[in-house]
Structures are given as C-alpha cells and as structure tokens.
Design a protein around this motif. Structure first.
Motif, short mmCIF file in Angstrom:
data_model
loop_
_atom_site.label_atom_id
_atom_site.label_comp_id
_atom_site.label_asym_id
_atom_site.label_seq_id
_atom_site.Cartn_x
_atom_site.Cartn_y
_atom_site.Cartn_z
N GLU A 150 47.55 1.71 -1.59
CA GLU A 150 47.58 1.19 -0.23
C GLU A 150 48.63 0.10 -0.08
N THR A 151 49.14 -0.03 1.13
CA THR A 151 50.07 -1.09 1.46
C THR A 151 49.91 -1.45 2.93
N VAL A 152 50.32 -2.65 3.27
CA VAL A 152 50.35 -3.08 4.67
C VAL A 152 51.77 -3.50 4.99
N TYR A 153 52.33 -2.89 6.03
CA TYR A 153 53.68 -3.21 6.47
C TYR A 153 53.59 -3.96 7.80
N ARG A 154 54.22 -5.10 7.85
CA ARG A 154 54.23 -5.92 9.07
C ARG A 154 55.65 -5.90 9.64
N PRO A 155 55.92 -5.01 10.57
CA PRO A 155 57.30 -4.89 11.09
C PRO A 155 57.71 -6.13 11.88
N PRO A 156 58.96 -6.54 11.76
CA PRO A 156 59.45 -7.71 12.49
C PRO A 156 59.87 -7.37 13.92
N HIS A 157 59.47 -6.20 14.39
CA HIS A 157 59.87 -5.73 15.72
C HIS A 157 58.68 -5.01 16.35
N ASP A 158 58.73 -4.80 17.66
CA ASP A 158 57.72 -3.97 18.30
C ASP A 158 57.77 -2.57 17.69
N LEU A 159 56.61 -1.94 17.59
CA LEU A 159 56.57 -0.60 17.00
C LEU A 159 55.53 0.26 17.69
N ASP A 160 55.96 1.38 18.24
CA ASP A 160 55.08 2.43 18.71
C ASP A 160 55.09 3.49 17.61
N LEU A 161 54.07 3.46 16.76
CA LEU A 161 54.05 4.31 15.58
C LEU A 161 54.12 5.79 15.94
N HIS A 162 53.37 6.20 16.96
CA HIS A 162 53.33 7.63 17.29
C HIS A 162 54.64 8.10 17.89
N ARG A 163 55.28 7.31 18.76
CA ARG A 163 56.57 7.73 19.32
C ARG A 163 57.67 7.70 18.26
N THR A 164 57.54 6.82 17.30
CA THR A 164 58.58 6.68 16.28
C THR A 164 58.46 7.74 15.20
N VAL A 165 57.30 7.87 14.59
CA VAL A 165 57.12 8.80 13.47
C VAL A 165 56.67 10.17 13.94
N GLY A 166 55.94 10.22 15.06
CA GLY A 166 55.39 11.49 15.53
C GLY A 166 56.43 12.53 15.87
N MET A 167 57.67 12.10 16.18
CA MET A 167 58.71 13.09 16.53
C MET A 167 59.08 13.99 15.35
N LEU A 168 58.64 13.64 14.14
CA LEU A 168 58.96 14.46 12.98
C LEU A 168 58.12 15.73 12.90
N ALA B 236 67.31 1.76 31.41
CA ALA B 236 66.81 0.39 31.37
C ALA B 236 65.30 0.35 31.54
N GLU B 237 64.78 1.13 32.49
CA GLU B 237 63.33 1.14 32.73
C GLU B 237 62.58 1.73 31.55
N SER B 238 63.11 2.79 30.96
CA SER B 238 62.44 3.39 29.81
C SER B 238 62.46 2.45 28.61
N ALA B 239 63.57 1.75 28.41
CA ALA B 239 63.65 0.77 27.32
C ALA B 239 62.65 -0.36 27.53
N ARG B 240 62.48 -0.78 28.78
CA ARG B 240 61.51 -1.83 29.07
C ARG B 240 60.09 -1.37 28.82
N ARG B 241 59.79 -0.12 29.17
CA ARG B 241 58.43 0.40 29.04
C ARG B 241 58.12 0.88 27.62
N ASN B 242 59.16 1.09 26.80
CA ASN B 242 58.95 1.60 25.44
C ASN B 242 59.65 0.71 24.40
N PRO B 243 59.28 -0.56 24.35
CA PRO B 243 59.97 -1.46 23.41
C PRO B 243 59.72 -1.11 21.94
N GLY B 244 58.66 -0.36 21.67
CA GLY B 244 58.34 -0.01 20.28
C GLY B 244 58.91 1.31 19.82
N LEU B 245 59.74 1.96 20.64
CA LEU B 245 60.34 3.21 20.23
C LEU B 245 61.48 2.91 19.26
N ARG B 246 61.32 3.31 18.02
CA ARG B 246 62.33 3.10 16.98
C ARG B 246 62.82 4.47 16.49
#
Length: 319
Positions: free
Chosen positions: A20-38, A114-124
């Motif tokens: 197990e590990t715990v990762y504390r990202p230094p940025h906003d993160l939407d885990l499902h939008r970021t990793v789910g696209m795979l 601009a609006e999508s970036a504002r609404r999805n700050p955790g999209l990486r």
C-alpha cells in the motif's frame, strides 16, 4: 508531493499479500477523469472502474500486478498485489498526472476552453510508461469502430495476457509482452476480428519490442517520438499520437486522421464541423498543449449532434 509506502514482510512479493501507498498530489486531481480515460470499453480486461475504485492490471519486469486506486479527500490511496507491486506503486504519481506540465497553457484563448478548465481543475494528463501496450492497442483500433477494437483487445488480452493477482472485481489480465504478441497464431487474430494488416503491424513491431519502447522514451520531443513510431511499417501519425497520449501523457499529441475528432473539435470551437486541416488550424494557438485542449473540449460536454444511424460493422470472421 508526498509518497509513502507501508513496511512489508520479506515475502511481500507473494500475490496474496498487498502493498500500500498514499500519494498526496500537489495539484487538484480528478482521479476518474485523469486515469479513467485509459479504459478501452466497459469490459476491458486491463482496467475496471468499480466506483469509487479504479483497477489496473499491469505487466511489470517482475510479473503481473493489479493496482487499485481510490481518492479519499485530497489523497490517492493505492494498493497493489503481485510480484510487481512495488513497481506499480512507484508509477502512481505518473498515473495521477505528476509529470503533466500545463505551465504555458492559456485557456483564455476561447471561452469554452476557459470554462471547461475552470470547471475541471483536476483534469490531468495521465502517463502509464507502457509504450508497447499503448502501441498494440492503438494498432488494433486502426480503421475499425470502437466496439470492434475493444472486442478484439478483450479477446486477445484475456487469452494471451497474464491473469492479474489480487481481489479484482472480475478476472483481469495484464497485456501480453512483445514476445507473447509475436507468438500469437494467425487463427487467433482472425478469431478476434483483427484484419491482417493490423495483425502484421503488431507482429512486426513486437519483433523489435522493448527497443521501440526505449527509443520512444529517449526521444527529446513529440516530433522525435513520431519519427520513431512512424518508422515502423503500418504505423502512421494517428497511431503514433494515440500511443503518445496513453503511454507518455503527451500534452501536444493530436490524433490526425481520427474518424470523429476533427468534427467534434470543429463543432466545439466554432459550432460547425471541420476536417483535419481545419482542426489543426483551430488548435494552432495552443501548440504545445493541443491534447489538453482536446481533453477539455470533451470534458465540457459539448458534442456534435449525431446525424445518422450508427455504423453496422461487418464481421468477416466466419467467411
């Protein structure tokens, strides 16, 4: 950034023991939008979204591994099983966008962006570092519908990949190694519904295997990665871009030649569809960050209305 791992007994490599590990990202993160696209379709054997947990089956130098990711507050809690568990845990920051650099991105150039970036700050932009896996998947997706490609991927990986260890929500499999792709018999490609040009392309690429992956990783920029990938027979700019997006989180990769992408980008930015040349022109102000713009456009929910019946794919397997 903080990445910590629990101590484990000496036999932690056993598949029935979790790391197990715990990762504390230094940025906003939407885990499902970021990793789910795979995920490649709902029945992808390498990835399951069992909300709120994302599961990945991975091939590592030490053996097959399963990885479970869950967002709790601002932390990503990761658990891995199998002989490659430590390698999988070390990849968690990259999967969560730790290498994603949006420093020169200007969302203000278009109001929808601009609006999508504002609404999805955790999209990486995620990065798997699994270059050959991404390449094989992209080749299977050449010139067919998503339904056909996802079915072929599922059939082949489930039979020629390795069963992932751990308490996965359903049987999962790590993708075959290049050597295993190379050994897949011709009848299996036909049974999976993969056309000969695509199967030959994968087999030829598999013959070079890890050398291709190393050359892609060592390339200095997107153009260099394109040169490596498109030097392979049967691999064009679309396949190269799809490989770079998934494996390296390339922020500028654009899948020129995609059946739908230019239409969607044109409609989102101008209200009407365009072709590949028009898409490239529209995205030019964001050169260096064009894949980020595409992801934000899709996240905006603005899509071109469907105009006709869905394509009915022809099945040649029983002929």
């Amino acid at each position: 950034m903080t990445l910590t791992a629990d101590s484990a007994p000496a036999d932690a490599a056993r598949a029935d023991l979790a790391r197990e590990t715990v990762y504390r990202p230094p940025h906003d993160l939407d885990l499902h939008r970021t990793v789910g696209m795979l995920r490649r379709g709902r029945n992808d054997p390498t990835m399951v979204i069992d909300s709120p947990v994302l599961w990945r089956a991975m091939r590592t130098p030490h053996g097959p591994t399963s990885l479970a990711l869950r967002m709790i507050g601002q932390e990503v809690h990761a658990t891995a099983w199998g002989p490659g568990a430590d390698a999988a845990l070390a990849l968690v920051p990259a999967l969560c966008g730790a290498h994603d650099d949006a420093g020169d991105f200007d969302a203000s150039l278009h109001p929808l962006v601009a609006e999508s970036a504002r609404r999805n700050p955790g999209l990486r932009l995620t990065r798997t570092d699994e270059v050959f896996d991404a390449l094989a998947c992209a080749i299977i997706e050449q010139k067919v519908t998503g339904m056909q490609a996802f079915g072929a991927w599922r059939w082949l990986v489930s039979r020629y990949g390795e069963r992932a260890p751990g308490p996965t929500p359903r049987p999962m499999f790590a993708a075959p190694s290049p050597e295993e792709w190379f050994r897949i018999p011709s009848w299996a490609w036909h049974r999976a519904g993969v056309e000969p040009p695509q199967s030959r392309t994968i087999v030829r690429a598999a013959a070079r295997g890890d050398r291709v992956a190393r050359a892609v990783r060592d390339a200095a920029d997107g153009a260099g990665r394109d040169r490596v990938l498109t030097s392979l027979p049967g691999v064009g700019v679309w396949t190269s871009a799809e490989t770079r997006i998934r494996s390296l989180g390339d922020p500028d990769a654009v899948s020129v030649g995609d059946y739908h992408l230019a239409h969607e980008v044109g409609f989102a930015l101008t209200g009407k569809r365009t072709d590949d040349d028009g898409m490239v022109e529209l995205l030019a102000p964001w050169t260096g960050q064009r894949q980020r713009v595409i992801r934000l456009l899709f996240a905006s929910g603005v899509h071109e209305p469907r105009r006709g019946p869905r394509l009915a794919p022809e099945d040649h397997r029983h002929r």
